[in-house]
Design a protein around this motif. Structure first.
Motif, PDB file in Angstrom:
ATOM      1  N   VAL A  39      50.195 -25.112  32.461  1.00  0.00           N
ATOM      2  CA  VAL A  39      51.031 -26.236  32.035  1.00  0.00           C
ATOM      3  C   VAL A  39      52.181 -26.445  33.013  1.00  0.00           C
ATOM      4  O   VAL A  39      52.529 -27.582  33.370  1.00  0.00           O
ATOM      5  N   ARG A  40      52.765 -25.345  33.498  1.00  0.00           N
ATOM      6  CA  ARG A  40      53.854 -25.455  34.461  1.00  0.00           C
ATOM      7  C   ARG A  40      53.376 -26.103  35.757  1.00  0.00           C
ATOM      8  O   ARG A  40      54.063 -26.967  36.318  1.00  0.00           O
ATOM      9  N   SER A  86      47.516 -12.558  22.331  1.00  0.00           N
ATOM     10  CA  SER A  86      47.757 -13.989  22.165  1.00  0.00           C
ATOM     11  C   SER A  86      46.962 -14.505  20.976  1.00  0.00           C
ATOM     12  O   SER A  86      46.022 -13.858  20.500  1.00  0.00           O
ATOM     13  N   GLU A 113      50.615 -21.062  29.939  1.00  0.00           N
ATOM     14  CA  GLU A 113      51.914 -21.596  30.354  1.00  0.00           C
ATOM     15  C   GLU A 113      51.982 -21.811  31.862  1.00  0.00           C
ATOM     16  O   GLU A 113      52.612 -22.749  32.339  1.00  0.00           O
ATOM     17  N   LYS A 114      51.309 -20.949  32.620  1.00  0.00           N
ATOM     18  CA  LYS A 114      51.251 -21.156  34.071  1.00  0.00           C
ATOM     19  C   LYS A 114      50.542 -22.469  34.409  1.00  0.00           C
ATOM     20  O   LYS A 114      50.993 -23.239  35.270  1.00  0.00           O
ATOM     21  N   GLN A 122      45.257 -20.117  21.498  1.00  0.00           N
ATOM     22  CA  GLN A 122      45.714 -20.083  22.878  1.00  0.00           C
ATOM     23  C   GLN A 122      44.576 -19.705  23.824  1.00  0.00           C
ATOM     24  O   GLN A 122      44.493 -20.215  24.946  1.00  0.00           O
ATOM     25  N   ARG A 140      48.370 -16.661  26.507  1.00  0.00           N
ATOM     26  CA  ARG A 140      49.535 -17.549  26.422  1.00  0.00           C
ATOM     27  C   ARG A 140      50.242 -17.668  27.774  1.00  0.00           C
ATOM     28  O   ARG A 140      50.604 -18.778  28.191  1.00  0.00           O
TER      29      ARG A 140
END
Length: 465
Positions: A170-171, A40, A167-168, A44, A163
């Motif tokens: 943010v989700r 990554s 993303e987890k 990040q 990354r």
């Protein structure tokens, strides 16, 4: 350290953690030149570290603030004598309130002479609990932030997928935001529904929905209106619909014609001046419109009515509706303008290429294609008109008259909700609970408008999919 200072400290720590995460990832890679070998990007890694620093600590801070008052109250009550603890809940609550006020005065350096010694001791004990709670909270939050950063940084390696982890997070944040919105809506519905059920247990629903007399004040004598007020909401709904109808007669045609002119006929120079000026109108406080309606429009309508031999009330639905329509024009014009400009140019050019005039193209192509946006603009305008309060109070009055004459004084549902909930009220009387029943009716009305608008949009959107 208070909550706002603690949050600011966490934000600063999160920024530092972002820098620390980048530097740590570069160190793991063996230098800037080898950063490309990481799975990554370094930023990040930094973002992941910043999130890990702030989020767990903020969650603990929210939970702490949510339960702190209950824990402090229980500790304070446990320090009271048995006689005070045996007081009824209402009296015990007043006693606690007195101690909290005394504690605030003591913390501000004010004198407490003439106060009972037991209350003074309890106030000092309360200040001690609050001080200890603040220190424990600050230490716990900072420890959690530092420990979270140390944990995530210890996992950094060449193969660590920062990354994917980011993303987890943010989700989950997006999911939590959606859940908060849904839970808030459900909470509003259930709270209004629960209080409305209490109201309808005291007042029959048919009397509320079909009654033509509104007088929620508690009667002084048994021979007055039913001895406990009258709750026929028909005059309120009639007044709301009358003022909204007048406002829409002003806002929709003027707003639509303004949108058509700005999007299709106006030059770039005129548009750059006119559109911002229209949008400024949307930012004018409603109380200013209320003053304008009460001091200018209402006297003008009354004087014109006198010249024509008409009887016009000093506060009329016409005055409120006209000014409300002027206030809503920017909503209709701006949103309709955006909807028309969003129509693909190919539709307009194809119509003109087939020999249609500009007015025919607008009427037969652009407006039908922009109908979903236009319907949304009108629906927003209707909702804005239904929910307006200040203009109605200042220009239309507060008299619940069942009339269709725009020259008479009327009132609306929102004005009565504010009136019923103003001041010290008991939430176990039909007078106060009537406000929640009115709010439930407004919610049902708005829901019905949304359903109708969605059906209209679906019907006409299919032609241009």
């Amino acid at each position: 350290m208070n909550s706002s200072t603690l949050v600011l400290t966490l934000l600063i720590l999160a920024l530092f953690s972002y820098w620390l995460g980048i530097q740590r990832s570069l160190k793991v890679a063996g230098g800037v030149s080898r950063a490309r070998l990481l799975v990554s990007l370094p930023r990040q890694f930094g973002l992941l570290t910043g999130f890990w620093c702030a989020l767990p600590a903020l969650i603990v801070l929210l939970l702490w603030n949510a339960f702190e008052s209950q824990v402090v109250d229980s500790l304070l009550i446990s320090s009271f004598s048995q006689d005070i603890q045996a007081l009824p809940n209402s009296e015990l609550g007043l006693y606690l309130n007195d101690i909290k006020i005394l504690a605030e005065n003591l913390s501000a350096g004010l004198s407490s002479e003439g106060t009972e010694s037991e209350k003074q001791q309890a106030a000092l004990y309360l200040l001690n609990i609050q001080n200890n709670s603040a220190w424990i909270r600050t230490a716990l939050i900072l420890v959690i932030a530092v420990a979270s950063v140390a944990f995530v940084v210890s996992r950094f390696s060449m193969e660590f997928r920062a990354r994917a982890e980011l993303e987890k997070i943010v989700r989950w944040l997006l999911l939590a935001s959606s859940g908060i919105a849904i839970l808030t809506t459900l909470g509003i519905i259930l709270s209004v529904l629960f209080e409305s059920i209490q109201f309808f247990s005291a007042v029959p629903p048919w009397e509320f929905l079909f009654g033509t007399h509104w007088s929620p004040q508690t009667a002084m004598r048994t021979d007055q209106v039913a001895g406990s007020g009258a709750f026929g909401a028909v005059p309120l709904f009639a007044g709301t619909l009358l003022i909204t109808f007048i406002a829409m007669l002003i806002a929709v045609p003027v707003g639509m014609m303004t949108a058509i002119y700005l999007s299709q006929y106006a030059s770039a120079k005129i548009r750059s001046i006119a559109k911002p000026m229209l949008e400024i109108l949307a930012g004018v406080p409603t109380v200013v419109y209320g003053f304008f309606a009460a001091l200018t429009v209402a006297p003008f309508i009354r004087d014109m009515g006198s010249l024509l031999g008409l009887s016009v009330a000093s506060e009329s639905a016409l005055a409120a509706g006209v000014v409300m329509g002027v206030m809503i024009i920017p909503f209709v014009s701006s949103l309709s303008d955006d909807a028309i400009n969003a129509v693909p140019k190919a539709l307009k050019e194809g119509s003109l290429g087939m020999g249609a005039t500009q007015s025919e193209t607008i009427k037969l192509v652009l407006l039908p294609a922009a109908l979903p946006g236009i319907v949304g603009a009108i629906l927003l305008a209707v909702s804005r008109a239904i929910g307006e309060t200040m203009i109605v109070v200042m220009a239309a009055g507060m008299a619940a008259n069942l009339t269709a004459n725009p020259l008479d004084s009327v009132t609306t549902v929102t004005v009565q909700i504010v009136t019923l909930l103003t001041g010290d009220q008991e939430f176990d009387s039909p007078k106060t609970l009537a406000a929640f029943a009115l709010g439930l009716m407004l919610f049902i009305t708005t829901l019905a408008l949304n359903v109708i608008a969605l059906k209209v949009v679906r019907k006409y959107r299919e032609q241009y999919d």
